[in-house]
Write a protein that holds these residues in place. Structure first.
Motif, mmCIF file in Angstrom:
data_model
loop_
_atom_site.group_PDB
_atom_site.id
_atom_site.type_symbol
_atom_site.label_atom_id
_atom_site.label_comp_id
_atom_site.label_asym_id
_atom_site.label_seq_id
_atom_site.Cartn_x
_atom_site.Cartn_y
_atom_site.Cartn_z
ATOM 1 N N SER A 262 6.031 8.355 21.451
ATOM 2 C CA SER A 262 6.433 9.029 20.222
ATOM 3 C C SER A 262 7.755 9.766 20.427
ATOM 4 C CB SER A 262 5.338 10.004 19.783
ATOM 5 O OG SER A 262 5.745 10.753 18.682
ATOM 6 N N LEU A 263 7.905 10.416 21.562
ATOM 7 C CA LEU A 263 9.158 11.099 21.883
ATOM 8 C C LEU A 263 10.311 10.093 21.952
ATOM 9 C CD1 LEU A 263 10.825 13.561 22.806
ATOM 10 C CD2 LEU A 263 10.105 13.017 25.152
ATOM 11 N N LEU A 264 10.070 8.954 22.572
ATOM 12 C CA LEU A 264 11.114 7.929 22.652
ATOM 13 C C LEU A 264 11.458 7.382 21.271
ATOM 14 C CD1 LEU A 264 10.032 5.976 25.859
ATOM 15 C CD2 LEU A 264 11.823 7.723 25.632
ATOM 16 N N ALA A 265 10.461 7.236 20.408
ATOM 17 C CA ALA A 265 10.720 6.766 19.039
ATOM 18 C C ALA A 265 11.553 7.791 18.274
ATOM 19 C CB ALA A 265 9.408 6.484 18.319
ATOM 20 N N GLU A 266 11.240 9.077 18.458
ATOM 21 C CA GLU A 266 12.019 10.131 17.813
ATOM 22 C C GLU A 266 13.466 10.087 18.295
ATOM 23 O OE1 GLU A 266 10.089 13.920 18.542
ATOM 24 O OE2 GLU A 266 8.146 13.063 17.990
ATOM 25 N N THR A 267 13.636 9.884 19.583
ATOM 26 C CA THR A 267 14.976 9.786 20.168
ATOM 27 C C THR A 267 15.726 8.602 19.575
ATOM 28 O OG1 THR A 267 14.161 10.743 22.222
ATOM 29 C CG2 THR A 267 16.212 9.531 22.351
ATOM 30 N N ASP A 268 15.035 7.480 19.465
ATOM 31 C CA ASP A 268 15.647 6.283 18.881
ATOM 32 C C ASP A 268 16.113 6.550 17.454
ATOM 33 O OD1 ASP A 268 16.304 3.447 18.536
ATOM 34 O OD2 ASP A 268 14.507 3.401 17.289
ATOM 35 N N GLU A 269 15.287 7.251 16.689
ATOM 36 C CA GLU A 269 15.659 7.563 15.304
ATOM 37 C C GLU A 269 16.927 8.415 15.248
ATOM 38 O OE1 GLU A 269 12.447 9.235 13.016
ATOM 39 O OE2 GLU A 269 11.058 7.683 13.709
ATOM 40 N N ILE A 270 17.016 9.387 16.123
ATOM 41 C CA ILE A 270 18.182 10.277 16.132
ATOM 42 C C ILE A 270 19.441 9.505 16.504
ATOM 43 C CG2 ILE A 270 19.249 12.246 17.318
ATOM 44 C CD1 ILE A 270 16.327 13.389 17.535
ATOM 45 N N VAL A 271 19.355 8.697 17.557
ATOM 46 C CA VAL A 271 20.519 7.913 17.979
ATOM 47 C C VAL A 271 20.901 6.917 16.889
ATOM 48 C CG1 VAL A 271 21.386 6.226 19.660
ATOM 49 C CG2 VAL A 271 20.058 8.206 20.445
ATOM 50 N N SER A 272 19.904 6.250 16.310
ATOM 51 C CA SER A 272 20.174 5.270 15.254
ATOM 52 C C SER A 272 20.876 5.914 14.073
ATOM 53 C CB SER A 272 18.870 4.619 14.787
ATOM 54 O OG SER A 272 18.293 3.860 15.833
ATOM 55 N N ARG B 192 22.733 8.614 14.136
ATOM 56 C CA ARG B 192 24.091 9.021 14.531
ATOM 57 C C ARG B 192 25.064 7.848 14.579
ATOM 58 N NH1 ARG B 192 24.566 13.950 17.516
ATOM 59 N NH2 ARG B 192 26.783 13.474 17.472
ATOM 60 N N ILE B 193 24.585 6.667 15.008
ATOM 61 C CA ILE B 193 25.504 5.536 15.134
ATOM 62 C C ILE B 193 25.499 4.643 13.903
ATOM 63 C CG2 ILE B 193 25.398 5.555 17.648
ATOM 64 C CD1 ILE B 193 23.606 3.057 17.499
ATOM 65 N N GLY B 194 24.592 4.900 12.983
ATOM 66 C CA GLY B 194 24.582 4.166 11.729
ATOM 67 C C GLY B 194 23.972 2.781 11.797
ATOM 68 N N GLN B 195 23.182 2.523 12.822
ATOM 69 C CA GLN B 195 22.467 1.246 12.924
ATOM 70 C C GLN B 195 21.292 1.421 13.870
ATOM 71 O OE1 GLN B 195 25.203 -1.666 14.417
ATOM 72 N NE2 GLN B 195 25.125 -0.935 16.494
ATOM 73 N N ALA B 196 20.380 0.471 13.822
ATOM 74 C CA ALA B 196 19.207 0.552 14.693
ATOM 75 C C ALA B 196 19.666 0.489 16.141
ATOM 76 C CB ALA B 196 18.237 -0.569 14.364
ATOM 77 N N PHE B 197 19.281 1.489 16.909
ATOM 78 C CA PHE B 197 19.726 1.601 18.300
ATOM 79 C C PHE B 197 18.891 0.724 19.229
ATOM 80 C CE2 PHE B 197 19.236 3.911 22.403
ATOM 81 C CZ PHE B 197 20.484 3.637 22.903
ATOM 82 N N ALA B 198 17.600 0.928 19.280
ATOM 83 C CA ALA B 198 16.734 0.217 20.219
ATOM 84 C C ALA B 198 16.212 -1.062 19.594
ATOM 85 C CB ALA B 198 15.593 1.118 20.662
ATOM 86 N N GLN B 199 17.117 -1.863 19.126
ATOM 87 C CA GLN B 199 16.758 -3.118 18.473
ATOM 88 C C GLN B 199 17.738 -4.170 18.939
ATOM 89 O OE1 GLN B 199 16.893 -2.875 14.221
ATOM 90 N NE2 GLN B 199 16.981 -5.058 13.962
ATOM 91 N N SER B 200 17.230 -5.344 19.199
ATOM 92 C CA SER B 200 18.103 -6.433 19.594
ATOM 93 C C SER B 200 19.017 -6.794 18.435
ATOM 94 C CB SER B 200 17.278 -7.651 19.993
ATOM 95 O OG SER B 200 18.128 -8.746 20.226
ATOM 96 N N ILE B 201 20.295 -6.983 18.716
ATOM 97 C CA ILE B 201 21.224 -7.385 17.665
ATOM 98 C C ILE B 201 21.601 -8.851 17.812
ATOM 99 C CG2 ILE B 201 22.142 -5.097 17.177
ATOM 100 C CD1 ILE B 201 24.488 -5.718 19.018
#
Length: 122
Positions: free
Chosen positions: A96-106, A108-117
Motif C-alpha cells: 500500500s505504501l508503494l502504491a501511494e508512492t507510485d501515485e505521487i510520482v505519477s 508529479r510526472i504526469g503519467q503512470a510511473f510504475a507501468q510498462s510503456i
C-alpha cells in the motif's frame, strides 16, 4: 541548458535517499520482522512446502479434484497460522505504501510511473 550527467547524478542520489527511507520505515521493518517470523515457523514452512508440492503436481498433471481439495485444505491451515496472517498483513501494508508512492510520482510526472510503456525487441 542543464548538464544531463549532473541531472542523472542528482536523480541517483535522490533515489538512494528514497530507498534508504523505505528500508528504515516502519512498514518495511514490520515486513522484515514478519518474514523472519514466518521463516522461523516450522509448521508454516512445512505447510508451505506441502502447498508448493501439491501445486506442482497439479500443474504437471491433468486436473485432479483430490489435489484441488488438498490444496484448499492446506490454504485453510495456512490462513489459520498467526505467522502467515502477520506476514500477509505486513506485505499488504508495505505494498500500500508503494502504491501511494507510485501515485505521487505519477502525479508529479504526469503519467503512470510504475507501468510498462511498451517497447521490447519486436
Amino acid at each position: 541548458m542543464s548538464d544531463p550527467l549532473v541531472e542523472t547524478a542528482n536523480v541517483e542520489t535522490e533515489l538512494e535517499a528514497f530507498v534508504d527511507e523505505l528500508l528504515t520505515c516502519e512498514r518495511y521493518q514490520e515486513l522484515v520482522e514478519a518474514r523472519e517470523a514466518l521463516e522461523a515457523d516450522a509448521e508454516a514452512q512445512e505447510l508451505l512446502d506441502a502447498y508448493r508440492e501439491t501445486e506442482r503436481e497439479l500443474q504437471n498433471g491433468e486436473f485432479d479434484t483430490s489435489l484441488m481439495s488438498e490444496l484448499r485444505s492446506i490454504q485453510k491451515d495456512l490462513s489459520e497460522l498467526e505467522s502467515v496472517r502477520r506476514h500477509r498483513e505486513a506485505r499488504e501494508a508495505f505494498e500500500s505504501l508503494l502504491a501511494e508512492t507510485d501515485e505521487i510520482v505519477s502525479e508529479r510526472i504526469g503519467q503512470a510511473f510504475a507501468q510498462s510503456i511498451g517497447g521490447g525487441c519486436c
